[in-house]
Design an enzyme around this catalytic site. Structure first.
Site, mmCIF file in Angstrom:
data_model
loop_
_atom_site.group_PDB
_atom_site.id
_atom_site.type_symbol
_atom_site.label_atom_id
_atom_site.label_comp_id
_atom_site.label_asym_id
_atom_site.label_seq_id
_atom_site.Cartn_x
_atom_site.Cartn_y
_atom_site.Cartn_z
ATOM 1 N N SER A 22 10.569 -40.950 -0.631
ATOM 2 C CA SER A 22 10.321 -39.609 -0.102
ATOM 3 C C SER A 22 8.916 -39.136 -0.468
ATOM 4 O O SER A 22 8.190 -38.615 0.375
ATOM 5 C CB SER A 22 11.346 -38.617 -0.663
ATOM 6 O OG SER A 22 12.650 -38.987 -0.298
ATOM 7 N N ARG B 62 6.697 -31.795 -4.958
ATOM 8 C CA ARG B 62 8.127 -31.588 -5.200
ATOM 9 C C ARG B 62 8.636 -30.374 -4.425
ATOM 10 O O ARG B 62 9.784 -30.370 -3.965
ATOM 11 C CB ARG B 62 8.439 -31.465 -6.698
ATOM 12 C CG ARG B 62 9.957 -31.486 -6.999
ATOM 13 C CD ARG B 62 10.282 -31.783 -8.444
ATOM 14 N NE ARG B 62 10.000 -33.152 -8.795
ATOM 15 C CZ ARG B 62 10.838 -34.183 -8.579
ATOM 16 N NH1 ARG B 62 12.029 -33.979 -8.067
ATOM 17 N NH2 ARG B 62 10.480 -35.397 -8.892
ATOM 18 N N HIS C 189 9.209 -31.759 -1.110
ATOM 19 C CA HIS C 189 10.384 -32.627 -1.208
ATOM 20 C C HIS C 189 11.675 -31.807 -1.164
ATOM 21 O O HIS C 189 12.666 -32.197 -0.543
ATOM 22 C CB HIS C 189 10.281 -33.422 -2.510
ATOM 23 C CG HIS C 189 11.443 -34.317 -2.799
ATOM 24 N ND1 HIS C 189 12.410 -33.990 -3.731
ATOM 25 C CD2 HIS C 189 11.809 -35.510 -2.282
ATOM 26 C CE1 HIS C 189 13.310 -34.963 -3.775
ATOM 27 N NE2 HIS C 189 12.974 -35.889 -2.914
#
Lengths: 215, 215
Positions: free
Chosen positions: A17, A40, A43
């Site tokens: 990812s 993040r 993500h």
């Protein structure tokens, strides 16, 4: 249909990812040292707006990591954010996660003062902070309530609390933008602010986790 | 700065937020009966993409409300989603929220089968569902793991589970889109799918809550 799935081992899903995110960010310039946080957030949300809307005070990452290393605890404004933070990892440094939103005294105080429970939580955190003055600091991870940020701003200006870090990521439409801009005006308080309307408990939690995973 | 805040009473913040969302949606056409769900997803994310990316199976709202009225429980794939669901409201109808992600047996099974814990959770839910066959149904609120959706799809096709509703809202980059498209191919299983990469535990939880608040 099942054969259209990409074959990735469970342990490699997150890595893959982040590779995709890095690829799609292309030559987008991020502030050095903040990349793991920005990525993040993307993500967690699949929303590349976070490449543009995160604001960092000078040296905030190092200061935040120092605070965690020194045993800082985290205060959230939702049970969801608390649930999302890697509490085991934080405990390795001595910190814990507090959310006072379901506390009876908080509900009572909010009612008496005509304010929100989230704002009353900040008062409770300030009391806790004063009582542990010689102890470790507090990190605020606010992913829901602008009223929490506003109250925090007031408590700071009154000299009643001095957070190690404010993660300002409420989401929504009423005073969300303004409350985050308020945090940007603070001097000497490290902050990570998700500017604009976007944010959320998931974003507040993932910013905490990205710091924990840097250690 | 403080005087730039909109003066809204705590009890009115959500109402005012929904007014702004309705205003900004303008003459956007939503599927009749799904408006509260779409608007709550936007409220939770400040992301108007949800006006376009939510897919509903025919009559899903009525079927979901019936399931909750009949005491259906909710299975989530994250503690965050569980934390975000209004469990008191659900309990009024006899349902509860389960998340097996932290269970020892789930970790063990995932390791043995080389799968994810989220997928192993679906197996555990199928066992629970079979054991309570004469009892109430299960609603799946999946906001994180595509592997949970894929496993759920397999279990349904094997005749090992028949959910009352699947909320398919994983977020991310690896098999997220594909796993959600898989759910869209199911016949006779009511679904609410957040198509594309976006979603999250917060979205899965807020879809549950929007259903609960319709009752």
């Amino acid at each position: 249909m099942l054969n259209e799935l990409e074959q990735v081992l469970p342990a490699d899903i997150e890595k893959r990812s982040f590779e995709i995110i890095t690829e799609e960010l292309g030559d987008k310039i991020l502030i050095p040292g903040t990349e793991p946080i920005v990525k993040r957030c993307i993500h967690t949300s699949a929303d590349f707006d976070y490449a543009d809307n995160l604001a960092f005070s000078d040296g905030v990452v190092e200061r935040a990591l120092d605070a965690i290393r020194n045993g800082a605890s985290i205060v959230t404004d939702t049970q969801m954010a608390k649930a999302g933070i890697n509490k085991k990892r934080l405990a390795q440094y001595g910190g814990e996660v507090h959310c006072f939103m379901s506390d009876e005294d908080v509900a009572q105080e909010a009612k008496e003062n005509g304010t929100t429970r989230a704002a009353a939580c900040m008062d409770k955190a300030a009391v806790m902070s004063r009582e542990n003055q010689q102890e470790h600091g507090l990190i605020f991870a606010i992913g829901n309530a602008p009223t929490a940020l506003v109250r925090l701003y007031e408590l700071i200006n009154e000299g009643n609390i001095k957070p190690e870090l404010i993660i300002a990521a409420p989401v929504g439409f009423v005073n969300v933008v303004q409350s985050k801009e308020l945090i940007l005006t603070l001097k000497d308080i490290p902050y990570i602010v998700a500017r604009g309307r976007k944010g959320g408990s998931n974003i507040a939690a993932c910013i905490c986790n990205s710091l924990l995973y840097m250690l």
